[in-house]
Scaffold this motif. Structure first.
Motif, mmCIF file in Angstrom:
data_model
loop_
_atom_site.group_PDB
_atom_site.id
_atom_site.type_symbol
_atom_site.label_atom_id
_atom_site.label_comp_id
_atom_site.label_asym_id
_atom_site.label_seq_id
_atom_site.Cartn_x
_atom_site.Cartn_y
_atom_site.Cartn_z
ATOM 1 N N LEU A 178 0.989 7.059 -14.083
ATOM 2 C CA LEU A 178 1.225 6.323 -12.838
ATOM 3 C C LEU A 178 2.380 5.329 -12.930
ATOM 4 C CD1 LEU A 178 -2.491 5.643 -11.860
ATOM 5 C CD2 LEU A 178 -0.954 7.374 -10.914
ATOM 6 N N GLY A 179 2.926 5.156 -14.110
ATOM 7 C CA GLY A 179 4.074 4.278 -14.257
ATOM 8 C C GLY A 179 3.815 2.826 -13.928
ATOM 9 N N GLY A 180 2.590 2.369 -14.138
ATOM 10 C CA GLY A 180 2.280 0.969 -13.885
ATOM 11 C C GLY A 180 2.100 0.611 -12.419
ATOM 12 N N LEU A 181 1.868 1.604 -11.582
ATOM 13 C CA LEU A 181 1.654 1.348 -10.158
ATOM 14 C C LEU A 181 0.219 0.924 -9.876
ATOM 15 C CD1 LEU A 181 3.509 4.410 -8.579
ATOM 16 C CD2 LEU A 181 4.360 2.071 -8.823
ATOM 17 N N VAL A 182 0.047 0.112 -8.848
ATOM 18 C CA VAL A 182 -1.279 -0.231 -8.339
ATOM 19 C C VAL A 182 -1.657 0.866 -7.351
ATOM 20 C CG1 VAL A 182 -2.652 -1.933 -7.091
ATOM 21 C CG2 VAL A 182 -0.762 -2.695 -8.550
ATOM 22 N N CYS A 183 -2.891 1.340 -7.420
ATOM 23 C CA CYS A 183 -3.331 2.415 -6.540
ATOM 24 C C CYS A 183 -4.472 1.947 -5.643
ATOM 25 C CB CYS A 183 -3.755 3.627 -7.359
ATOM 26 S SG CYS A 183 -2.368 4.310 -8.320
ATOM 27 N N PHE A 184 -4.730 2.706 -4.587
ATOM 28 C CA PHE A 184 -5.710 2.318 -3.568
ATOM 29 C C PHE A 184 -6.532 3.531 -3.160
ATOM 30 C CE2 PHE A 184 -7.081 1.095 0.731
ATOM 31 C CZ PHE A 184 -7.560 -0.183 0.494
ATOM 32 N N TYR A 185 -7.831 3.309 -3.050
ATOM 33 C CA TYR A 185 -8.780 4.341 -2.645
ATOM 34 C C TYR A 185 -9.422 3.885 -1.336
ATOM 35 C CZ TYR A 185 -8.009 5.752 -7.427
ATOM 36 O OH TYR A 185 -7.413 6.142 -8.599
ATOM 37 N N PRO A 186 -8.941 4.399 -0.194
ATOM 38 C CA PRO A 186 -9.476 3.930 1.086
ATOM 39 C C PRO A 186 -10.932 4.341 1.273
ATOM 40 C CG PRO A 186 -7.942 5.747 1.420
ATOM 41 C CD PRO A 186 -7.912 5.413 -0.038
ATOM 42 N N GLY A 187 -11.679 3.487 1.980
ATOM 43 C CA GLY A 187 -13.047 3.830 2.349
ATOM 44 C C GLY A 187 -13.032 5.035 3.280
ATOM 45 N N SER A 188 -14.198 5.615 3.547
ATOM 46 C CA SER A 188 -14.263 6.862 4.322
ATOM 47 C C SER A 188 -13.675 6.718 5.724
ATOM 48 C CB SER A 188 -15.700 7.385 4.385
ATOM 49 O OG SER A 188 -16.540 6.419 4.971
ATOM 50 N N ALA B 279 -8.554 11.296 -0.902
ATOM 51 C CA ALA B 279 -7.590 10.385 -0.268
ATOM 52 C C ALA B 279 -7.381 9.169 -1.162
ATOM 53 C CB ALA B 279 -8.100 9.962 1.104
ATOM 54 N N TRP B 280 -6.212 9.071 -1.759
ATOM 55 C CA TRP B 280 -5.812 7.893 -2.529
ATOM 56 C C TRP B 280 -4.300 7.912 -2.657
ATOM 57 C CZ3 TRP B 280 -3.785 7.752 -7.699
ATOM 58 C CH2 TRP B 280 -3.664 9.007 -8.302
ATOM 59 N N PHE B 281 -3.728 6.775 -2.949
ATOM 60 C CA PHE B 281 -2.291 6.664 -3.049
ATOM 61 C C PHE B 281 -1.942 5.459 -3.909
ATOM 62 C CE2 PHE B 281 -3.767 4.748 0.921
ATOM 63 C CZ PHE B 281 -3.406 3.426 0.739
ATOM 64 N N CYS B 282 -0.670 5.362 -4.263
ATOM 65 C CA CYS B 282 -0.184 4.217 -5.031
ATOM 66 C C CYS B 282 0.919 3.520 -4.241
ATOM 67 C CB CYS B 282 0.341 4.665 -6.394
ATOM 68 S SG CYS B 282 -0.939 5.367 -7.452
ATOM 69 N N SER C 53 -11.321 4.573 6.689
ATOM 70 C CA SER C 53 -9.876 4.411 6.537
ATOM 71 C C SER C 53 -9.207 5.716 6.117
ATOM 72 C CB SER C 53 -9.569 3.322 5.508
ATOM 73 O OG SER C 53 -9.910 2.050 6.011
ATOM 74 N N ALA C 54 -9.862 6.493 5.284
ATOM 75 C CA ALA C 54 -9.282 7.759 4.817
ATOM 76 C C ALA C 54 -9.006 8.703 5.988
ATOM 77 C CB ALA C 54 -10.208 8.418 3.803
ATOM 78 N N LYS C 55 -9.812 8.619 7.025
ATOM 79 C CA LYS C 55 -9.653 9.501 8.193
ATOM 80 C C LYS C 55 -8.377 9.224 8.968
ATOM 81 C CE LYS C 55 -14.634 9.835 8.823
ATOM 82 N NZ LYS C 55 -15.765 9.393 9.654
ATOM 83 N N ILE C 56 -7.816 8.035 8.867
ATOM 84 C CA ILE C 56 -6.629 7.704 9.658
ATOM 85 C C ILE C 56 -5.317 7.854 8.891
ATOM 86 C CG2 ILE C 56 -7.905 6.184 11.213
ATOM 87 C CD1 ILE C 56 -6.712 3.801 9.723
ATOM 88 N N GLU D 42 2.932 1.070 10.547
ATOM 89 C CA GLU D 42 1.922 0.408 9.725
ATOM 90 C C GLU D 42 0.523 0.952 10.008
ATOM 91 O OE1 GLU D 42 2.042 -3.853 9.983
ATOM 92 O OE2 GLU D 42 4.067 -3.927 9.192
ATOM 93 N N ILE D 43 -0.276 0.988 8.946
ATOM 94 C CA ILE D 43 -1.671 1.420 9.037
ATOM 95 C C ILE D 43 -2.523 0.340 8.384
ATOM 96 C CG2 ILE D 43 -3.335 3.215 8.435
ATOM 97 C CD1 ILE D 43 -0.930 5.058 7.841
ATOM 98 N N ALA D 44 -3.593 -0.063 9.043
ATOM 99 C CA ALA D 44 -4.541 -1.035 8.474
ATOM 100 C C ALA D 44 -5.674 -0.264 7.821
ATOM 101 C CB ALA D 44 -5.070 -1.955 9.566
ATOM 102 N N LEU D 45 -5.973 -0.586 6.561
ATOM 103 C CA LEU D 45 -6.972 0.140 5.778
ATOM 104 C C LEU D 45 -7.889 -0.822 5.034
ATOM 105 C CD1 LEU D 45 -4.486 2.634 4.103
ATOM 106 C CD2 LEU D 45 -5.982 3.149 6.032
ATOM 107 N N LYS D 46 -9.076 -0.320 4.690
ATOM 108 C CA LYS D 46 -9.993 -1.050 3.819
ATOM 109 C C LYS D 46 -10.418 -0.109 2.698
ATOM 110 C CE LYS D 46 -11.960 -4.212 7.188
ATOM 111 N NZ LYS D 46 -13.182 -4.754 7.766
#
Length: 140
Positions: free
Chosen positions: A45-55, A71-74, A57-60, A26-30
């Motif tokens: 994206l096929g109806g996926l929710v996506c997330f853009y981590p803050g700077s 750095a982003w993912f769904c 969080s992106a480093k980890i 597990e990774i904790a992100l904001k």
């Protein structure tokens, strides 16, 4: 009877190991989550929710140091992520989705390394904080 006890102990040990592996993964992100309802986003994206981590969080994120993409993912668990982030089934009005800030825990990060368009994916495990969602304007 001993067979059942041994089977139960084996199952308990296997579940314990699986849980520990999940927790260690597990990774904790904001950052910011988005769910877009426009046709282009739904198609790609096929109806996926996506997330853009803050700077910070992106480093980890467990990405290759040579990976220079944004750095982003769904979230792979589409229905569960919508539920955890309180994303309604239908988003009404003249808008093309919703967005908000969140602190969350994810697991099973998979970096997309294929050719062409693709997206990194994770499993959303928990949401620890979230803002009220705001409507996203449609792109013209």
């Amino acid at each position: 009877m001993n067979y059942r006890i041994n089977a139960l102990l084996t199952l308990t040990a296997a579940l314990s190991i699986a849980y520990e592996c999940q927790a260690a993964n597990e990774i904790a992100l904001k950052g910011r989550y988005e769910f877009r309802t426009d046709t282009q986003s739904q198609d790609s994206l096929g109806g996926l929710v996506c997330f853009y981590p803050g700077s910070d969080s992106a480093k980890i994120l467990p990405r290759s140091p040579t990976d220079k993409r944004l750095a982003w993912f769904c979230f792979k668990n589409k229905d569960e992520s919508k539920k955890l982030l309180n994303i309604p089934e239908q988003i009404k009005g003249k808008n093309c989705g919703i967005s908000g800030q969140a602190a969350l825990k994810v697991a099973n990060y998979v970096s997309y390394n294929g050719e062409g368009d693709g997206v990194d994916t994770v499993v959303l495990v928990a949401v620890t904080e979230k803002s009220a969602p705001r409507k996203l304007a449609c792109k013209e």
